[in-house]
Design a protein around this motif. Structure first.
Motif, short mmCIF file in Angstrom:
data_model
loop_
_atom_site.label_atom_id
_atom_site.label_comp_id
_atom_site.label_asym_id
_atom_site.label_seq_id
_atom_site.Cartn_x
_atom_site.Cartn_y
_atom_site.Cartn_z
N ASN A 30 0.85 -1.18 0.00
CA ASN A 30 0.00 0.00 0.00
C ASN A 30 0.89 1.23 0.00
OD1 ASN A 30 -2.58 -1.32 0.28
ND2 ASN A 30 -1.94 -1.82 2.36
N LEU A 31 0.35 2.34 -0.45
CA LEU A 31 1.10 3.59 -0.42
C LEU A 31 0.15 4.74 -0.16
CD1 LEU A 31 3.88 4.78 -0.70
CD2 LEU A 31 3.52 5.01 -3.14
N PRO A 32 -0.31 4.89 1.09
CA PRO A 32 -1.28 5.95 1.38
C PRO A 32 -0.61 7.28 1.68
CG PRO A 32 -0.88 4.67 3.32
CD PRO A 32 -0.02 4.05 2.23
N VAL A 33 -1.36 8.34 1.53
CA VAL A 33 -0.93 9.64 2.02
C VAL A 33 -1.61 9.86 3.36
CG1 VAL A 33 -0.98 12.12 1.65
CG2 VAL A 33 -0.63 10.61 -0.28
N LYS A 43 -3.41 23.59 -2.00
CA LYS A 43 -3.84 22.19 -1.94
C LYS A 43 -2.93 21.34 -2.82
CE LYS A 43 -7.78 21.05 -3.84
NZ LYS A 43 -9.23 20.86 -4.08
N ILE A 44 -2.40 20.28 -2.24
CA ILE A 44 -1.51 19.40 -3.00
C ILE A 44 -2.11 18.00 -3.03
CG2 ILE A 44 0.64 20.65 -2.58
CD1 ILE A 44 1.17 18.78 -0.26
N TYR A 45 -1.63 17.22 -3.99
CA TYR A 45 -2.07 15.83 -4.11
C TYR A 45 -0.88 14.97 -4.47
CZ TYR A 45 -1.90 16.62 -9.17
OH TYR A 45 -1.48 16.93 -10.44
N MET A 46 -1.02 13.69 -4.27
CA MET A 46 0.04 12.75 -4.61
C MET A 46 -0.41 11.90 -5.79
SD MET A 46 1.73 9.67 -2.38
CE MET A 46 0.38 8.57 -2.79
N LYS A 47 0.48 11.70 -6.74
CA LYS A 47 0.23 10.82 -7.87
C LYS A 47 1.26 9.70 -7.81
CE LYS A 47 -0.44 10.70 -12.86
NZ LYS A 47 -0.43 11.50 -14.13
N GLU A 48 0.79 8.47 -7.90
CA GLU A 48 1.69 7.34 -7.76
C GLU A 48 1.50 6.36 -8.91
OE1 GLU A 48 -1.39 5.56 -4.49
OE2 GLU A 48 0.71 5.04 -4.32
N LYS A 49 2.53 5.57 -9.15
CA LYS A 49 2.50 4.54 -10.19
C LYS A 49 3.04 3.25 -9.60
CE LYS A 49 4.16 3.43 -14.85
NZ LYS A 49 5.00 3.90 -15.99
N PHE A 68 4.20 14.77 -6.64
CA PHE A 68 3.20 15.61 -6.02
C PHE A 68 2.77 16.70 -7.00
CE2 PHE A 68 6.08 14.04 -2.75
CZ PHE A 68 5.19 13.37 -1.92
N GLY A 69 1.53 17.17 -6.84
CA GLY A 69 1.03 18.22 -7.70
C GLY A 69 0.26 19.25 -6.91
N ASN A 70 0.12 20.43 -7.49
CA ASN A 70 -0.61 21.53 -6.87
C ASN A 70 -1.96 21.67 -7.55
OD1 ASN A 70 -1.62 23.88 -5.81
ND2 ASN A 70 0.17 25.14 -6.28
N ASP A 71 -3.01 21.30 -6.84
CA ASP A 71 -4.37 21.36 -7.39
C ASP A 71 -5.13 22.58 -6.87
OD1 ASP A 71 -6.24 20.25 -9.09
OD2 ASP A 71 -7.25 19.12 -7.51
N GLY A 72 -4.41 23.49 -6.24
CA GLY A 72 -5.04 24.69 -5.73
C GLY A 72 -4.91 25.84 -6.71
N LYS A 166 4.23 5.13 4.23
CA LYS A 166 3.34 6.21 4.64
C LYS A 166 3.99 7.55 4.31
CE LYS A 166 1.13 3.55 8.30
NZ LYS A 166 0.81 3.45 9.75
N ILE A 167 3.24 8.36 3.61
CA ILE A 167 3.78 9.64 3.15
C ILE A 167 3.00 10.78 3.79
CG2 ILE A 167 4.21 11.12 1.16
CD1 ILE A 167 4.50 8.59 -0.49
N GLU A 168 3.69 11.59 4.56
CA GLU A 168 3.10 12.80 5.10
C GLU A 168 3.56 13.96 4.23
OE1 GLU A 168 3.18 13.15 9.53
OE2 GLU A 168 4.42 11.35 9.35
N ASN A 169 2.62 14.77 3.79
CA ASN A 169 2.94 15.87 2.89
C ASN A 169 2.25 17.13 3.38
OD1 ASN A 169 3.15 17.60 0.58
ND2 ASN A 169 3.63 15.79 -0.61
N GLU A 170 3.00 18.20 3.59
CA GLU A 170 2.46 19.44 4.09
C GLU A 170 2.79 20.58 3.14
OE1 GLU A 170 2.70 18.32 8.84
OE2 GLU A 170 4.00 19.89 8.03
N ALA A 171 1.82 21.44 2.90
CA ALA A 171 2.03 22.56 1.99
C ALA A 171 1.49 23.85 2.60
CB ALA A 171 1.34 22.29 0.65
#
Length: 202
Positions: A30-33, A43-49, A68-72, A166-171
């Motif tokens: 698994n690879l959750p954020v 607002k950011i999001y994670m894209k994974e493959k 990671f991407g900026n969806d804001g 587990k990925i913690e991402n803060e923006a």
């Protein structure tokens, strides 16, 4: 001389016994954020493959590409933390550092150029504009080759264990200031010069 060593597969609670030339156990992946953070319109999001239903063998390297991407609608500065973890089939977490340290996170060649590490966190050295994405950060994971189910050597049954990254991402908005309350949990603050970000210890 061929040596037959048992390998234990556990899929959907059904055990299948096969004979392979290496001792090991398959893992779900698994690879959750966890704990995503946003301020206002930042607002950011994670894209994974990766193959979410893939079963991993100890000692095997698997592709797990993360960006990671900026969806804001505002430029952001950001940081991320990558933490491998392992839970047994019964839900009990594995805390043995020798086991956990054996999971190698392989980052891309450009990762060190675009991110800088402070403690457990990686700080992005650019402003991420709306609609932009980072380059790939995490590229693959190498599973600890010392985990297996040879009952003569290892007492713990790792069959059906779940390995997470587990990925913690803060923006934060790129206009954040050193004394901003949003930075109270950050040990470093951003000095923004155009699109370049220098991280300075508080």
């Amino acid at each position: 001389m061929l040596k037959k060593i048992r390998k234990l597969y556990l899929i959907a609670g059904v055990s299948l016994l096969l004979f392979i030339g290496v001792t090991g156990a398959f893992f779900q992946s698994n690879l959750p954020v966890t704990n995503p953070f946003s301020t206002g319109n930042a607002k950011i999001y994670m894209k994974e493959k990766f193959e979410s239903d893939d079963k991993w063998v100890p000692g095997e390297e698997k592709q797990k590409e993360v960006k990671f991407g900026n969806d804001g609608d505002t430029p952001v500065v950001m940081r991320a933390c990558f933490r491998p973890s392992l839970k047994l089939a019964n839900g009990k977490p594995v805390t043995d550092p020798e086991i956990l340290n054996g999971f190698v996170l392989n980052y891309t060649n450009t990762f060190a150029e675009e991110w800088e590490q402070h403690g457990d966190w990686y700080y992005y050295k650019k402003v991420l504009e709306p609609g932009e994405k980072t380059d790939v950060t995490l590229a693959s994971v190498l599973i600890n080759r010392n985990i297996g189910n040879d009952v003569h050597e290892i007492q713990t049954d790792y069959s059906g264990a779940v390995m997470d990254v587990k990925i913690e991402n803060e923006a934060l908005q790129s206009t954040v200031t050193k004394d901003s309350t949003e930075l109270q949990n950050w040990e470093y603050y951003p000095n923004v010069n155009g699109k370049e970000v220098t991280w300075i210890q508080k």
